[in-house]
Design an enzyme around this catalytic site. Structure first.
Site, PDB file in Angstrom:
ATOM      1  N   ALA A 186      -0.632   4.860   0.516  1.00 41.94           N
ATOM      2  CA  ALA A 186      -1.006   5.151   1.896  1.00 41.94           C
ATOM      3  C   ALA A 186       0.233   5.469   2.732  1.00 41.94           C
ATOM      4  O   ALA A 186       0.234   6.430   3.515  1.00 41.94           O
ATOM      5  CB  ALA A 186      -1.761   3.982   2.512  1.00 41.94           C
ATOM      6  N   ILE A 187       1.282   4.705   2.570  1.00 41.22           N
ATOM      7  CA  ILE A 187       2.517   4.938   3.325  1.00 41.22           C
ATOM      8  C   ILE A 187       3.052   6.330   3.021  1.00 41.22           C
ATOM      9  O   ILE A 187       3.422   7.078   3.927  1.00 41.22           O
ATOM     10  CB  ILE A 187       3.570   3.853   3.016  1.00 41.22           C
ATOM     11  CG1 ILE A 187       3.082   2.493   3.538  1.00 41.22           C
ATOM     12  CG2 ILE A 187       4.926   4.215   3.613  1.00 41.22           C
ATOM     13  CD1 ILE A 187       3.898   1.307   3.083  1.00 41.22           C
ATOM     14  N   LYS A 228       3.740  12.054   4.730  1.00 43.05           N
ATOM     15  CA  LYS A 228       3.515  13.487   4.506  1.00 43.05           C
ATOM     16  C   LYS A 228       2.835  14.142   5.703  1.00 43.05           C
ATOM     17  O   LYS A 228       3.005  15.336   5.945  1.00 43.05           O
ATOM     18  CB  LYS A 228       2.673  13.711   3.252  1.00 43.05           C
ATOM     19  CG  LYS A 228       3.441  13.499   1.974  1.00 43.05           C
ATOM     20  CD  LYS A 228       2.574  13.783   0.763  1.00 43.05           C
ATOM     21  CE  LYS A 228       3.353  13.557  -0.519  1.00 43.05           C
ATOM     22  NZ  LYS A 228       2.546  13.826  -1.716  1.00 43.05           N
ATOM     23  N   ASN A 286       0.844  -1.195   0.000  1.00 41.15           N
ATOM     24  CA  ASN A 286       0.000   0.000   0.000  1.00 41.15           C
ATOM     25  C   ASN A 286       0.885   1.253   0.000  1.00 41.15           C
ATOM     26  O   ASN A 286       0.875   2.063   0.923  1.00 41.15           O
ATOM     27  CB  ASN A 286      -0.931  -0.026   1.217  1.00 41.15           C
ATOM     28  CG  ASN A 286      -2.089   0.913   1.081  1.00 41.15           C
ATOM     29  OD1 ASN A 286      -2.188   1.677   0.126  1.00 41.15           O
ATOM     30  ND2 ASN A 286      -2.977   0.868   2.054  1.00 41.15           N
ATOM     31  N   TYR A 294       0.820   8.909   4.771  1.00 46.55           N
ATOM     32  CA  TYR A 294       1.084   8.957   6.211  1.00 46.55           C
ATOM     33  C   TYR A 294       2.395   9.695   6.493  1.00 46.55           C
ATOM     34  O   TYR A 294       2.481  10.487   7.436  1.00 46.55           O
ATOM     35  CB  TYR A 294       1.134   7.552   6.804  1.00 46.55           C
ATOM     36  CG  TYR A 294      -0.156   6.769   6.656  1.00 46.55           C
ATOM     37  CD1 TYR A 294      -1.396   7.384   6.784  1.00 46.55           C
ATOM     38  CD2 TYR A 294      -0.133   5.411   6.385  1.00 46.55           C
ATOM     39  CE1 TYR A 294      -2.576   6.664   6.641  1.00 46.55           C
ATOM     40  CE2 TYR A 294      -1.309   4.685   6.249  1.00 46.55           C
ATOM     41  CZ  TYR A 294      -2.521   5.312   6.380  1.00 46.55           C
ATOM     42  OH  TYR A 294      -3.687   4.600   6.246  1.00 46.55           O
TER      43      TYR A 294
END
Length: 68
Positions: A28-29, A34, A25, A32
């Site tokens: 998403a990583i 940012k 993912n 997160y």
């Protein structure tokens, strides 16, 4: 995402937020990170998705490090 984090730190008075996602993912990583989350560790080959093993990525964010 930042609004939710702000709510958790200000209204719920949490000092630390921890989350987990699977290594595939990537978007998403990146999102997160940012927001200020830092990778704490990886649980190797813990997720089995579509016939392939992926790591579980554990991330955290401290209240004093959050920039809203």
């Amino acid at each position: 995402m930042k609004t939710l984090i702000h709510y958790l730190f200000q209204t719920m008075n949490l000092q630390r937020i921890k989350l987990e996602t699977w290594s595939g993912n990537v978007q998403a990583i990146r999102s997160y990170e940012k927001c200020g989350f830092v990778v704490e560790g990886r649980l190797w080959k813990e997720e089995y998705i579509d016939g392939k093993y992926y790591d579980t990525v554990v991330m955290w964010l401290l209240k004093e490090e959050f920039q809203y």
